[in-house]
Design a protein around this motif. Structure first.
Motif, PDB file in Angstrom:
ATOM      1  N   MET A 152       0.808  -1.252   0.061  1.00  0.00           N
ATOM      2  CA  MET A 152      -0.074   0.064   0.026  1.00  0.00           C
ATOM      3  C   MET A 152       0.903   1.192  -0.120  1.00  0.00           C
ATOM      4  SD  MET A 152      -3.002   1.134   2.616  1.00  0.00           S
ATOM      5  CE  MET A 152      -1.899   1.509   4.105  1.00  0.00           C
ATOM      6  N   ASP A 153       1.810   1.323   0.942  1.00  0.00           N
ATOM      7  CA  ASP A 153       2.988   2.379   0.876  1.00  0.00           C
ATOM      8  C   ASP A 153       3.368   2.710  -0.543  1.00  0.00           C
ATOM      9  OD1 ASP A 153       2.066   2.769   3.529  1.00  0.00           O
ATOM     10  OD2 ASP A 153       3.915   1.995   4.540  1.00  0.00           O
ATOM     11  N   ALA A 154       3.767   1.570  -0.975  1.00  0.00           N
ATOM     12  CA  ALA A 154       4.736   1.849  -2.239  1.00  0.00           C
ATOM     13  C   ALA A 154       3.567   2.138  -3.324  1.00  0.00           C
ATOM     14  CB  ALA A 154       5.264   0.630  -2.679  1.00  0.00           C
ATOM     15  N   LEU A 155       2.455   1.953  -3.418  1.00  0.00           N
ATOM     16  CA  LEU A 155       1.575   2.171  -4.520  1.00  0.00           C
ATOM     17  C   LEU A 155       0.970   3.678  -4.189  1.00  0.00           C
ATOM     18  CD1 LEU A 155      -0.576  -1.062  -5.138  1.00  0.00           C
ATOM     19  CD2 LEU A 155       1.529  -0.101  -6.171  1.00  0.00           C
ATOM     20  N   VAL A 156       0.741   4.023  -2.983  1.00  0.00           N
ATOM     21  CA  VAL A 156       0.166   5.311  -2.762  1.00  0.00           C
ATOM     22  C   VAL A 156       1.495   6.294  -3.266  1.00  0.00           C
ATOM     23  CG1 VAL A 156      -0.399   6.858  -0.847  1.00  0.00           C
ATOM     24  CG2 VAL A 156      -1.516   4.760  -0.841  1.00  0.00           C
ATOM     25  N   GLU A 157       2.627   6.121  -2.874  1.00  0.00           N
ATOM     26  CA  GLU A 157       3.484   6.911  -3.210  1.00  0.00           C
ATOM     27  C   GLU A 157       3.629   6.820  -4.709  1.00  0.00           C
ATOM     28  OE1 GLU A 157       8.552   7.400  -2.619  1.00  0.00           O
ATOM     29  OE2 GLU A 157       7.370   5.703  -1.545  1.00  0.00           O
ATOM     30  N   ALA A 158       3.198   5.894  -5.362  1.00  0.00           N
ATOM     31  CA  ALA A 158       3.377   5.821  -6.858  1.00  0.00           C
ATOM     32  C   ALA A 158       2.178   6.537  -7.529  1.00  0.00           C
ATOM     33  CB  ALA A 158       3.574   4.587  -7.413  1.00  0.00           C
ATOM     34  N   GLY A 159       1.094   7.243  -6.831  1.00  0.00           N
ATOM     35  CA  GLY A 159       0.194   7.949  -7.100  1.00  0.00           C
ATOM     36  C   GLY A 159      -1.364   7.288  -6.886  1.00  0.00           C
ATOM     37  N   LEU A 160      -1.381   6.035  -6.502  1.00  0.00           N
ATOM     38  CA  LEU A 160      -2.882   5.377  -5.933  1.00  0.00           C
ATOM     39  C   LEU A 160      -3.363   6.038  -5.175  1.00  0.00           C
ATOM     40  CD1 LEU A 160      -4.482   2.705  -6.877  1.00  0.00           C
ATOM     41  CD2 LEU A 160      -3.380   2.022  -4.590  1.00  0.00           C
ATOM     42  N   PRO A 161      -4.590   6.394  -5.252  1.00  0.00           N
ATOM     43  CA  PRO A 161      -5.269   7.116  -4.319  1.00  0.00           C
ATOM     44  C   PRO A 161      -5.486   6.047  -3.192  1.00  0.00           C
ATOM     45  CG  PRO A 161      -6.488   7.426  -6.150  1.00  0.00           C
ATOM     46  CD  PRO A 161      -5.366   6.406  -6.602  1.00  0.00           C
ATOM     47  N   GLU A 162      -5.440   6.425  -1.824  1.00  0.00           N
ATOM     48  CA  GLU A 162      -5.391   5.421  -0.739  1.00  0.00           C
ATOM     49  C   GLU A 162      -6.848   4.721  -0.639  1.00  0.00           C
ATOM     50  OE1 GLU A 162      -4.566   5.176   3.911  1.00  0.00           O
ATOM     51  OE2 GLU A 162      -3.506   6.698   2.643  1.00  0.00           O
ATOM     52  N   SER A 163      -7.863   5.292  -1.032  1.00  0.00           N
ATOM     53  CA  SER A 163      -9.304   5.056  -1.262  1.00  0.00           C
ATOM     54  C   SER A 163      -9.470   3.812  -2.186  1.00  0.00           C
ATOM     55  CB  SER A 163     -10.405   5.984  -1.554  1.00  0.00           C
ATOM     56  OG  SER A 163      -9.911   6.679  -2.576  1.00  0.00           O
ATOM     57  N   ALA A 164      -8.402   3.607  -3.110  1.00  0.00           N
ATOM     58  CA  ALA A 164      -8.679   2.785  -4.109  1.00  0.00           C
ATOM     59  C   ALA A 164      -7.713   1.373  -3.741  1.00  0.00           C
ATOM     60  CB  ALA A 164      -8.205   3.243  -5.388  1.00  0.00           C
ATOM     61  N   PHE A 165      -7.413   1.316  -2.679  1.00  0.00           N
ATOM     62  CA  PHE A 165      -6.586   0.149  -2.099  1.00  0.00           C
ATOM     63  C   PHE A 165      -7.540  -0.514  -1.050  1.00  0.00           C
ATOM     64  CE2 PHE A 165      -3.741  -2.306   0.836  1.00  0.00           C
ATOM     65  CZ  PHE A 165      -2.824  -2.662  -0.275  1.00  0.00           C
ATOM     66  N   LEU A 166      -7.948  -1.790  -1.498  1.00  0.00           N
ATOM     67  CA  LEU A 166      -8.756  -2.731  -0.775  1.00  0.00           C
ATOM     68  C   LEU A 166      -8.116  -3.856   0.063  1.00  0.00           C
ATOM     69  CD1 LEU A 166     -11.870  -2.675  -2.446  1.00  0.00           C
ATOM     70  CD2 LEU A 166     -11.255  -1.130  -0.770  1.00  0.00           C
ATOM     71  N   SER A 167      -8.246  -4.028   1.394  1.00  0.00           N
ATOM     72  CA  SER A 167      -7.684  -5.295   1.957  1.00  0.00           C
ATOM     73  C   SER A 167      -8.121  -5.568   3.258  1.00  0.00           C
ATOM     74  CB  SER A 167      -5.986  -5.085   1.996  1.00  0.00           C
ATOM     75  OG  SER A 167      -5.459  -6.379   3.047  1.00  0.00           O
ATOM     76  N   ASP A 168      -8.442  -6.835   3.738  1.00  0.00           N
ATOM     77  CA  ASP A 168      -9.075  -6.820   4.937  1.00  0.00           C
ATOM     78  C   ASP A 168      -8.281  -6.676   5.848  1.00  0.00           C
ATOM     79  OD1 ASP A 168     -11.691  -7.888   4.065  1.00  0.00           O
ATOM     80  OD2 ASP A 168     -10.799  -9.559   3.529  1.00  0.00           O
ATOM     81  N   VAL A 169      -6.759  -6.446   5.966  1.00  0.00           N
ATOM     82  CA  VAL A 169      -5.913  -6.317   6.623  1.00  0.00           C
ATOM     83  C   VAL A 169      -6.202  -5.047   7.440  1.00  0.00           C
ATOM     84  CG1 VAL A 169      -3.286  -5.747   7.247  1.00  0.00           C
ATOM     85  CG2 VAL A 169      -4.047  -7.766   5.739  1.00  0.00           C
ATOM     86  N   LEU A 170      -6.355  -3.802   6.403  1.00  0.00           N
ATOM     87  CA  LEU A 170      -6.773  -2.714   6.989  1.00  0.00           C
ATOM     88  C   LEU A 170      -7.841  -2.635   7.945  1.00  0.00           C
ATOM     89  CD1 LEU A 170      -7.011  -0.620   3.534  1.00  0.00           C
ATOM     90  CD2 LEU A 170      -5.022  -1.478   5.105  1.00  0.00           C
ATOM     91  N   GLU A 171      -8.730  -3.622   8.027  1.00  0.00           N
ATOM     92  CA  GLU A 171      -9.932  -3.698   9.057  1.00  0.00           C
ATOM     93  C   GLU A 171      -9.394  -4.506  10.364  1.00  0.00           C
ATOM     94  OE1 GLU A 171     -14.458  -5.157   9.241  1.00  0.00           O
ATOM     95  OE2 GLU A 171     -13.291  -5.764   7.574  1.00  0.00           O
ATOM     96  N   TYR A 172      -8.551  -5.871  10.170  1.00  0.00           N
ATOM     97  CA  TYR A 172      -8.571  -6.552  11.077  1.00  0.00           C
ATOM     98  C   TYR A 172      -6.911  -6.166  11.832  1.00  0.00           C
ATOM     99  CZ  TYR A 172      -5.712 -10.092   8.359  1.00  0.00           C
ATOM    100  OH  TYR A 172      -4.692 -10.451   7.645  1.00  0.00           O
ATOM    101  N   ALA A 173      -6.138  -5.598  10.980  1.00  0.00           N
ATOM    102  CA  ALA A 173      -4.742  -5.080  11.628  1.00  0.00           C
ATOM    103  C   ALA A 173      -4.577  -3.881  11.378  1.00  0.00           C
ATOM    104  CB  ALA A 173      -3.682  -6.170  11.339  1.00  0.00           C
ATOM    105  N   PRO A 174      -5.370  -2.825  11.866  1.00  0.00           N
ATOM    106  CA  PRO A 174      -5.089  -1.473  11.655  1.00  0.00           C
ATOM    107  C   PRO A 174      -3.730  -1.022  12.189  1.00  0.00           C
ATOM    108  CG  PRO A 174      -6.657  -1.623  13.251  1.00  0.00           C
ATOM    109  CD  PRO A 174      -6.466  -3.095  12.752  1.00  0.00           C
ATOM    110  N   ARG A 175      -3.027  -0.093  11.435  1.00  0.00           N
ATOM    111  CA  ARG A 175      -1.850   0.537  12.088  1.00  0.00           C
ATOM    112  C   ARG A 175      -2.222   1.055  13.495  1.00  0.00           C
ATOM    113  NH1 ARG A 175       0.760   2.832   6.492  1.00  0.00           N
ATOM    114  NH2 ARG A 175       2.091   0.903   6.250  1.00  0.00           N
ATOM    115  N   GLY A 176      -1.130   1.116  14.133  1.00  0.00           N
ATOM    116  CA  GLY A 176      -1.529   1.915  15.543  1.00  0.00           C
ATOM    117  C   GLY A 176      -2.498   1.384  16.616  1.00  0.00           C
TER     118      GLY A 176
END
Length: 346
Positions: A322-346
């Motif tokens: 996700m970090d690499a693609l957002v840096e490359a221009g991907l909008p963060e809202s266009a990145f989907l993964s269940d990890v974002l829900e069950y293992a959120p940062r912080g």
């Protein structure tokens, strides 16, 4: 979607496709004025209940909120507010409908159900395909890409991606049960010996409720392929026009347990392309294959501002990607993964 008088007065050419919106789910699709709305919605992958296709069963009932449709049975135009049957309604310009039963992606309430183990097949040295039959399958709705939990007595839930399309009668799982993975071994022992299991489903918001309108990049590590199989099987049932690119990363060649299936998709289905990524390293603790997978995805050279990405794998792999693609221009809202829900940062 535009609203108000300016939208209502739009009068497209007879054959021009028009936009149709379904609330409260907020799903949109296009339909030809020559199509009935049921056919167009199902071709877009939207789960509409139906049975008879002539309006008698009334399962495909909808409320017309805006726009006009032609009733193909009476040859009369219908204007809001009105109730209509999708199977005998053709759009006459942009249309806005209300169908309470149509759910937005990942919005279903999970329920517990008993399932019967109908088949177990070995796919690799430690991965098994488990087929489950539900007695009330027609009562269960889920979206492509969701997952379930297996509930065993005196144990924490075990979570597995659903590997089958929502239209499939049975539920398919890909269970990795290495000899040193006690919880997975217990689940497999239950599948083999009991023949019955309690499931809770569906779970997950990284899923599809309709065919995407942008190119889709799927990224899977290991048995994350199961989630991608559900999505690909589902999309193959639609009239998807956008390309779908699958990157599947594994440590060793033998871990790519359904490589032949992915190649078969690429051969049979024009929008699809497959990119296997193999670390080829015997060290199971080596994390370099994650970086290798991310590099392979970046090397695709896509216009990251105009694609959607769905990723399945460990939290380190998903967040690195996700970090690499957002840096490359991907909008963060266009990145989907269940990890974002069950293992959120912080």
């Amino acid at each position: 979607m535009p609203s108000g008088p300016s939208w209502a007065l739009m009068s497209p050419h007879r054959d021009d496709p028009v936009r149709v919106r379904i609330d409260p789910a907020g799903l949109e699709f296009t339909a030809s004025p020559r199509d009935d709305l049921l056919t167009a919605a199902r071709r877009a992958g939207i789960a509409i209940r139906w049975s008879c296709r002539n309006g008698v069963c009334e399962l495909c009932e909808a409320r017309l909120k805006a726009g006009r449709v032609l009733n193909t049975r009476t040859d009369q135009e219908i204007e809001p507010p009105a109730t209509l049957m999708l199977c005998r309604s053709q759009p006459r310009g942009p249309v806005e409908l209300e169908i309470e039963e149509v759910m937005a992606a990942g919005s279903q309430t999970p329920q517990q159900m008993q399932a019967t183990v109908s088949d177990i097949k070995t796919l690799s040295h430690d991965v098994y395909r488990v087929t489950l039959t539900l007695p009330r399958r027609r009562e269960l709705a889920f979206h492509a890409g969701q997952y379930l939990s297996v509930r065993l007595p005196d144990a924490s839930p075990s979570y597995f991606s659903i590997a089958s399309s929502p239209s499939c009668g049975d539920i398919e799982l890909h269970v990795q049960a290495a000899t040193d993975w006690a919880s997975a071994q217990r689940v497999m022992d239950t599948f083999h010996t009991d023949g019955q299991v309690t499931l809770e489903l569906p779970h997950g918001k990284a899923c599809l409720a309709s065919a995407p309108e942008k190119p889709l990049v799927l990224v899977a590590a290991g048995t994350g392929f199961a989630q991608m199989k559900s999505i690909v099987d589902y999309l193959r049932e639609t009239d998807l026009q956008q390309p779908v690119h699958l990157y599947w990363g594994v440590r060793r060649h033998e871990d790519m347990y359904l490589r032949s299936l992915a190649y078969q998709w690429a051969e049979d289905w024009a929008p699809f392309s497959f990119f296997p990524v193999v670390g080829d390293d015997a060290d199971n603790d080596w994390s370099g294959h994650h970086d290798q997978l991310v590099r392979a995805v970046l090397a695709g050279g896509y216009d990251w501002s105009g694609v959607s990405v769905l990723a399945s794998g460990s939290p380190p792999m998903v967040y690195t990607l996700m970090d690499a693609l957002v840096e490359a221009g991907l909008p963060e809202s266009a990145f989907l993964s269940d990890v974002l829900e069950y293992a959120p940062r912080g």
